[in-house]
Enzyme design. Structure first.
Site, PDB file in Angstrom:
ATOM      1  N   ARG A  36       9.427 -12.690  34.482  1.00 49.46           N
ATOM      2  CA  ARG A  36       8.846 -13.749  35.306  1.00 49.46           C
ATOM      3  C   ARG A  36       9.531 -15.080  35.042  1.00 49.46           C
ATOM      4  O   ARG A  36       9.744 -15.448  33.892  1.00 49.46           O
ATOM      5  CB  ARG A  36       7.341 -13.869  35.022  1.00 49.46           C
ATOM      6  CG  ARG A  36       6.639 -12.560  35.341  1.00 49.46           C
ATOM      7  CD  ARG A  36       5.144 -12.654  35.272  1.00 49.46           C
ATOM      8  NE  ARG A  36       4.581 -11.333  35.574  1.00 49.46           N
ATOM      9  CZ  ARG A  36       3.297 -11.039  35.561  1.00 49.46           C
ATOM     10  NH1 ARG A  36       2.422 -11.988  35.276  1.00 49.46           N
ATOM     11  NH2 ARG A  36       2.886  -9.825  35.848  1.00 49.46           N
ATOM     12  N   ARG A  52       3.374 -16.856  27.078  1.00 51.02           N
ATOM     13  CA  ARG A  52       3.989 -16.999  28.393  1.00 51.02           C
ATOM     14  C   ARG A  52       5.502 -16.978  28.231  1.00 51.02           C
ATOM     15  O   ARG A  52       6.117 -18.000  27.966  1.00 51.02           O
ATOM     16  CB  ARG A  52       3.523 -18.317  29.032  1.00 51.02           C
ATOM     17  CG  ARG A  52       3.814 -18.454  30.512  1.00 51.02           C
ATOM     18  CD  ARG A  52       3.272 -19.770  31.048  1.00 51.02           C
ATOM     19  NE  ARG A  52       1.814 -19.827  31.012  1.00 51.02           N
ATOM     20  CZ  ARG A  52       1.017 -19.320  31.956  1.00 51.02           C
ATOM     21  NH1 ARG A  52       1.530 -18.745  33.023  1.00 51.02           N
ATOM     22  NH2 ARG A  52      -0.290 -19.402  31.841  1.00 51.02           N
ATOM     23  N   GLU A  55      -6.538 -14.487  29.053  1.00 46.26           N
ATOM     24  CA  GLU A  55      -6.302 -13.309  29.879  1.00 46.26           C
ATOM     25  C   GLU A  55      -5.335 -12.334  29.210  1.00 46.26           C
ATOM     26  O   GLU A  55      -4.266 -12.712  28.750  1.00 46.26           O
ATOM     27  CB  GLU A  55      -5.725 -13.762  31.227  1.00 46.26           C
ATOM     28  CG  GLU A  55      -5.443 -12.595  32.159  1.00 46.26           C
ATOM     29  CD  GLU A  55      -4.720 -13.032  33.438  1.00 46.26           C
ATOM     30  OE1 GLU A  55      -4.817 -14.227  33.792  1.00 46.26           O
ATOM     31  OE2 GLU A  55      -4.081 -12.175  34.053  1.00 46.26           O
ATOM     32  N   SER A  77      -5.584  -7.899  34.072  1.00 43.76           N
ATOM     33  CA  SER A  77      -6.118  -8.300  35.356  1.00 43.76           C
ATOM     34  C   SER A  77      -6.208  -7.029  36.188  1.00 43.76           C
ATOM     35  O   SER A  77      -5.215  -6.358  36.391  1.00 43.76           O
ATOM     36  CB  SER A  77      -5.155  -9.308  35.987  1.00 43.76           C
ATOM     37  OG  SER A  77      -5.739  -9.921  37.093  1.00 43.76           O
ATOM     38  N   ARG A  82       0.730  -9.943  24.645  1.00 48.47           N
ATOM     39  CA  ARG A  82      -0.526 -10.664  24.385  1.00 48.47           C
ATOM     40  C   ARG A  82      -1.444  -9.870  23.460  1.00 48.47           C
ATOM     41  O   ARG A  82      -2.272 -10.460  22.757  1.00 48.47           O
ATOM     42  CB  ARG A  82      -1.228 -10.982  25.707  1.00 48.47           C
ATOM     43  CG  ARG A  82      -0.480 -12.081  26.478  1.00 48.47           C
ATOM     44  CD  ARG A  82      -1.277 -12.642  27.623  1.00 48.47           C
ATOM     45  NE  ARG A  82      -0.497 -13.678  28.308  1.00 48.47           N
ATOM     46  CZ  ARG A  82      -0.927 -14.377  29.352  1.00 48.47           C
ATOM     47  NH1 ARG A  82      -2.129 -14.155  29.863  1.00 48.47           N
ATOM     48  NH2 ARG A  82      -0.157 -15.292  29.910  1.00 48.47           N
TER      49      ARG A  82
END
Length: 426
Positions: free
Chosen positions: A261, A276, A348, A351, A389
């Site tokens: 990403r 991130r 988070e 999801s 994560r």
RNA sequence: GGAGAGGUGGCCGAGUGGCCGAAGGCACCGGUUUGCUAAACCGGCGUAGGGUCAAACCUACCGAGGGUUCGAAUCCCUCCCUCUCCGCCA
């Protein structure tokens, strides 16, 4: 993408239902283009009908050795009319399609109303928060001290927002991937898939990343490939343009892949550590189901992801995203948020979304019940879980006063029985 | 990267300018017949768009896009993909 009939016949109702979610959509333009399209199609098809019949007649004349020059001259005119009208039609259809692709999905009626993250609804919590007799350290602090994460080296070889795992830092990720895959395959009925991580433009469009979010993806211009932001892309596209048989459903796939990403527009957020980064690993669950079963499947999918956190004994909560926080393609989403002691905050880690027929219509994925017309199926996916994560959560929740980190019991078999991560010698 | 072959309906496969949305076969569905199974026979059997209350009907689709022509699966151009051989390579 929405049903084309819906866009021409019930545009206003769609607009009303979307409310603020559709605030950027050029509704009036779409309405006008849609009308124009319908009129042009009618005219073009009429002309083509003339042309076809006229040509057949010429064929007969020629076979009978009769003259046909007059007819041919007339039809030449007709052809020219068709050509110019097709140009008009194309000038209408292209922007119409672009606009139609930019309309977000309609939230399910059970989705809480709201405008931002703060309006998300907590559904349940699991696990007791850890108590520390000391100030808990961040995962990057711990990881660097233990010599298992090296961010300066990642910056040297690649740049900002990358990470290097060394020793137990690398092994822990491998153990987590295997643990998650095994659980989903053996206990949740998933089939493991190992897909390409470079995909073409059609695949990115099929799952909704394009055309709207092209800036978020890494692109390989020489081949027009994209690096996948999630395994959802290749796995969902496995059935692009296919018609499945009802009795093949439900299909449940799990894939472990790297994800890439660009994180454009997130400057300054989570700049340190693994939260991130441009490249991370994820185990992704992807389901293809009958439309009547998709909401049951969403619960099942979410539970499958929760099981991982429960087995790792990591405290978390389940949030139902509100209408304002829902992703572009989703009809309903549950986020799993894991407790991070250093931030005193839930973050988070998964999801889980039901896309209903939104992706299926874009990607043209259908199923057929014997004797009936093909119809679009429903797709769902969810992280089960984001591995990087998960490492963050383990390091922080399992940290000890002496700076070591205990290894969750279920992972120990995957790490040759190691029970804790202490400072490395090298 | 070099040389060659090829892409037609769920599958196989015919079709080199009109009578082709496409023969034939397999598979599938419905029926007839048969003591059961099998076989045989008859019929049906693509997708999308337009149109309609629904139908009828119309249009498009033979890898994709463009061109030639009154008319293209068929001729021309570009691209994509697959296969075979050579080279390179984990």
């Amino acid at each position: 993408m929405h049903d084309s009939r819906l866009l021409s016949d019930q545009l206003d109702s769609l607009r009303t239902q979307l409310g603020t979610r559709g605030k950027d959509v050029p509704w009036d333009t779409i309405h006008t283009l849609s009308e124009q399209r319908r009129n042009l199609i009618r005219q073009v098809e009429d002309l083509r009908h003339q042309l076809k019949q006229g040509s057949d007649r010429i064929g007969q004349l020629k076979r009978n050795k009769e003259p046909a020059d007059d007819q041919m001259a007339v039809l030449r005119q007709v052809r020219e009319q068709i050509q110019s009208m097709e140009l008009e039609l194309r000038a209408v259809e292209e922007p119409l399609r672009e606009h139609a692709l930019s309309i977000p999905n309609l939230p399910h009626q059970t989705v809480p109303k709201g405008s931002h993250e703060g309006d998300n609804e907590e559904i349940r919590r699991w696990g007791d928060l850890p108590h520390f007799s000391f100030t808990p350290r961040t995962h990057f602090d711990l990881g660097e001290a233990l010599g298992i994460l090296d961010f300066p080296k990642a910056t040297k070889i690649s740049g900002a927002r990358f990470s290097v795992g060394i020793g137990m830092g690398a092994q822990l990720e491998r153990a987590l991937a295997n643990f998650m895959l095994d659980l989903h395959v053996q206990e949740h009925g998933y089939t493991e898939v190992l897909p390409p991580v470079l995909v073409n433009r059609a695949s990115m469009t099929g799952t909704g990343q394009l055309p709207k979010f092209e800036d978020d993806a890494f692109h390989v211009p020489t081949e027009d490939f994209f690096l996948i932001p999630t395994a959802e892309v290749p796995v969902t596209n496995l059935y692009r343009d296919d018609i499945l048989d009802t009795n093949q459903l439900p299909i449940r796939y799990v894939a472990h892949t790297p994800c890439f990403r660009r994180e454009a527009g997130s400057y300054g957020k989570d700049t340190q550590g693994l939260i991130r980064v441009h490249q991370f690993q994820k185990v992704e669950l992807v389901n293809f189901v009958h439309p009547e079963q998709s909401y049951d499947e969403l619960e099942r999918l979410t539970k499958a992801a929760e099981t991982i956190l429960q087995k790792l004994k990591l405290p978390y909560r389940v949030m139902a995203l509100c209408t304002g926080d829902l992703g572009f393609s989703a009809a309903k989403t549950y986020d799993l948020e894991v407790w991070l002691p250093s931030q005193q905050h839930y973050r988070e880690i998964s999801s889980c979304s039901n896309f209903e027929g939104f992706q299926a219509r874009r990607a043209n994925i259908r199923f057929r019940t014997k004797g009936e017309k093909p119809q679009f199926l429903h797709t769902l996916n969810g992280s089960g879980l984001a591995i990087g994560r998960t490492v963050v959560a383990i390091l922080e929740n399992y940290q000890q006063a002496d700076g070591s980190v205990t290894i969750p019991q279920v992972l120990q078999p995957y790490l040759h029985g190691a029970v804790s991560i202490g400072p490395s010698k090298t």
